[in-house]
Design a protein around this motif. Structure first.
Motif, short mmCIF file in Angstrom:
data_model
loop_
_atom_site.label_atom_id
_atom_site.label_comp_id
_atom_site.label_asym_id
_atom_site.label_seq_id
_atom_site.Cartn_x
_atom_site.Cartn_y
_atom_site.Cartn_z
N ASP A 133 0.83 -1.19 0.00
CA ASP A 133 0.00 0.00 0.00
C ASP A 133 0.87 1.25 0.00
N PRO A 134 1.36 1.65 -1.16
CA PRO A 134 2.19 2.86 -1.22
C PRO A 134 1.37 4.07 -0.80
N PRO A 135 2.02 5.08 -0.23
CA PRO A 135 1.28 6.24 0.26
C PRO A 135 0.67 7.04 -0.88
N THR A 136 -0.46 7.61 -0.59
CA THR A 136 -1.07 8.53 -1.53
C THR A 136 -0.71 9.93 -1.10
N GLY A 137 -0.86 10.90 -1.97
CA GLY A 137 -0.39 12.24 -1.64
C GLY A 137 -1.44 13.31 -1.76
N PRO A 138 -1.19 14.44 -1.11
CA PRO A 138 -2.13 15.55 -1.18
C PRO A 138 -1.86 16.44 -2.37
N VAL A 139 -2.91 17.00 -2.92
CA VAL A 139 -2.79 18.07 -3.90
C VAL A 139 -3.12 19.35 -3.16
N TRP A 140 -2.25 20.35 -3.29
CA TRP A 140 -2.44 21.57 -2.52
C TRP A 140 -3.17 22.62 -3.36
N VAL A 141 -4.25 23.14 -2.80
CA VAL A 141 -5.04 24.17 -3.48
C VAL A 141 -5.26 25.30 -2.50
N ASN A 142 -4.74 26.50 -2.84
CA ASN A 142 -4.86 27.65 -1.96
C ASN A 142 -4.39 27.34 -0.54
N ASN A 143 -3.23 26.68 -0.47
CA ASN A 143 -2.60 26.34 0.80
C ASN A 143 -3.37 25.32 1.62
N SER A 144 -4.31 24.60 1.01
CA SER A 144 -5.04 23.55 1.72
C SER A 144 -4.76 22.22 1.04
N ALA A 145 -4.60 21.17 1.84
CA ALA A 145 -4.28 19.86 1.29
C ALA A 145 -5.55 19.10 0.95
N VAL A 146 -5.64 18.63 -0.29
CA VAL A 146 -6.76 17.81 -0.72
C VAL A 146 -6.19 16.45 -1.12
N PHE A 147 -6.49 15.42 -0.36
CA PHE A 147 -5.90 14.11 -0.62
C PHE A 147 -6.65 13.40 -1.74
N ILE A 148 -5.88 12.82 -2.63
CA ILE A 148 -6.47 12.07 -3.74
C ILE A 148 -5.91 10.67 -3.73
N ASP A 149 -6.64 9.77 -4.31
CA ASP A 149 -6.26 8.36 -4.28
C ASP A 149 -5.33 8.04 -5.42
N LEU A 150 -4.09 8.60 -5.32
CA LEU A 150 -3.06 8.32 -6.31
C LEU A 150 -1.78 7.93 -5.59
N THR A 151 -1.12 6.90 -6.05
CA THR A 151 0.16 6.54 -5.48
C THR A 151 1.22 7.53 -5.96
N LEU A 152 2.37 7.50 -5.29
CA LEU A 152 3.48 8.35 -5.72
C LEU A 152 3.86 8.06 -7.16
N GLU A 153 3.83 6.79 -7.53
CA GLU A 153 4.18 6.40 -8.89
C GLU A 153 3.20 6.99 -9.90
N ASP A 154 1.90 6.95 -9.56
CA ASP A 154 0.89 7.51 -10.46
C ASP A 154 1.05 9.02 -10.59
N GLN A 155 1.35 9.67 -9.47
CA GLN A 155 1.57 11.13 -9.52
C GLN A 155 2.78 11.45 -10.39
N ALA A 156 3.84 10.66 -10.23
CA ALA A 156 5.04 10.88 -11.03
C ALA A 156 4.75 10.70 -12.51
N TYR A 157 3.95 9.69 -12.83
CA TYR A 157 3.61 9.44 -14.23
C TYR A 157 2.83 10.62 -14.82
N GLU A 158 1.87 11.14 -14.06
CA GLU A 158 1.07 12.27 -14.56
C GLU A 158 1.93 13.51 -14.73
N LEU A 159 2.85 13.73 -13.79
CA LEU A 159 3.74 14.89 -13.90
C LEU A 159 4.66 14.76 -15.11
N ARG A 160 5.19 13.56 -15.32
CA ARG A 160 6.05 13.33 -16.50
C ARG A 160 5.27 13.67 -17.77
N ALA A 161 4.06 13.17 -17.87
CA ALA A 161 3.25 13.40 -19.07
C ALA A 161 2.95 14.89 -19.26
#
Length: 400
Positions: A8-36
């Motif tokens: 169960d790799p950790p999921t991460g927060p997306v920050w919007v206006n200095n507030s953390a909104v947690f989404i159900d994405l692994t670090l690997e998935d976030q990295a993939y989206e950022l790469r794209a």
């Protein structure tokens, strides 16, 4: 792929206006989206994940993340830029710190190079978010804060980052940073505060810097001590210079011209400065000081000294001591009143200035004794009517 995250790799927060909104994405998935996303913007990066693990992925992402703010401004809005950079922050804070240190440094350095006021302000917000997200005990906060100051200089927003010396101490109270690191940070803060026109804060930072030296190493603070003195002398709003003489690094300059000049500004009169300037014109010029500004400041300080223990000062005394013509006295007194260093009123018919109160140029034992006497007299004056009121109240109760 790195298997250290188990099932169960950790999921991460997306920050919007200095507030953390947690989404159900692994670090690997976030990295993939950022790469794209970055590749779509023109970055030279593959969409394929690195076989070396998430840290290597993030290293590559940080290496090209500046494409998000170096594109044509018309192609990206501020929200798109900030979201991409905040996504990197959300990943950094989820990686164990001992493995994220180099990544945090690389990201901080990248943002410190953000061009222009608009992008610089975005970089400032993003890096401030990273700073706040780090464990207060982490020494990485120091490195992030150092880069924050550099960005704040570029966008002239130093007051949004630096609130004062006391706040700075609190920011780093939980983490162990070396004296050398703190001195380096304070020097940068002093430089940036001066550039941003915050001379009063800059002076406090320099005093804090000199206070980091001990008796054993104060002799090595020569350059800092000289900079401190010159900054205080050149600042038109700094008049209480006496505390500088008590600083150990300044004490080690005793016998040198810079210390002699400081002593004149602390306790001597305009005539003493004029004599010093006559003998050391080149020194004043080489130190970057302005003679006319020095004259203006010394006139104010000399008048303060005249007013300290006098109920009134004659025009003749003012013209003689301050080396001005009588027609200039009125304008000078107006300038004095603007500084709020002296409260006074001018009687042109009597050719006198009546003093209400004046700040002291120096505040040592005699001034503390004077303050004690004033407070004791006030206490005595208040005590008498209180005793009278108590007597009256007691008499009324007896009558009833």
């Amino acid at each position: 792929m790195d298997s250290s995250y188990e099932e169960d790799p950790p999921t991460g927060p997306v920050w919007v206006n200095n507030s953390a909104v947690f989404i159900d994405l692994t670090l690997e998935d976030q990295a993939y989206e950022l790469r794209a996303h970055l590749k779509q913007l023109g970055a030279e990066i593959s969409e394929e994940m690195s076989p070396k693990g998430i840290e290597d992925d993030l290293h590559k992402i940080i290496g090209v993340c500046d494409v998000s703010f170096t594109k044509d401004p018309k192609e990206l809005n501020d929200t798109d830029i900030e979201s991409a950079l905040n996504a990197i922050v959300s990943m950094l804070i989820l990686i164990p710190l001992e493995r994220a240190e180099n990544l945090i440094l690389a990201f901080s350095e990248k943002l410190a190079k953000a061009p222009g006021y608009r992008i610089g302000n975005i970089a400032l917000k993003v890096l401030w978010l990273l700073f706040q997200s780090l464990d207060p005990r982490s020494t990485m906060r120091y490195h992030v804060y150092y880069h924050l100051i550099q960005i704040a200089k570029n966008v002239e927003q130093i007051r949004s980052i630096f609130k004062g010396v006391d706040d700075l101490r609190k920011q780093f109270s939980a983490c162990e940073i070396t004296t050398e690191q703190m001195q380096k940070l304070l020097r940068l803060l002093h430089e940036v505060l001066l550039l941003c026109g915050e001379s009063e804060l800059a002076a406090k930072v320099m005093v804090e810097l000199l206070g980091t030296y001990t008796k054993e190493n104060a002799s090595h603070a020569r350059e800092d001590a000289q900079r401190c003195i010159l900054t205080a002398l050149a600042d038109p709003g700094t008049f209480l210079l006496d505390p500088l003489l008590s600083l150990k690094p300044v004490h080690f300059l005793k016998g040198e011209l810079i210390h002699d000049l400081l002593t004149i500004f602390v306790s001597e009169k305009l005539a003493d400065y004029v004599e010093f300037y006559r003998n050391h014109k080149e020194f004043i010029t080489n130190q970057g000081l302005n003679h006319e500004q020095n004259m203006t400041k010394m006139r104010l300080l000399t008048f303060m000294q005249l007013a300290e223990n006098a109920g009134e000062v004659t025009f003749d005394t003012i013209t003689s001591e301050l080396q001005i013509e009588e027609k200039e006295v009125e304008a000078f007194i107006i300038d004095v009143l603007k500084t709020k260093l002296v409260r006074a009123r001018m009687d042109q018919a009597a050719r006198k200035v009546y003093i209400g109160s004046s700040m002291h140029r120096t505040f040592g034992h005699p001034q503390w004794q004077q303050l004690r006497d004033v407070l004791f007299a006030w206490k005595t004056a208040v005590q008498h009517p209180l005793e009278c009121m108590a007597t009256i109240a007691e008499a009324q109760l007896t009558c009833h």
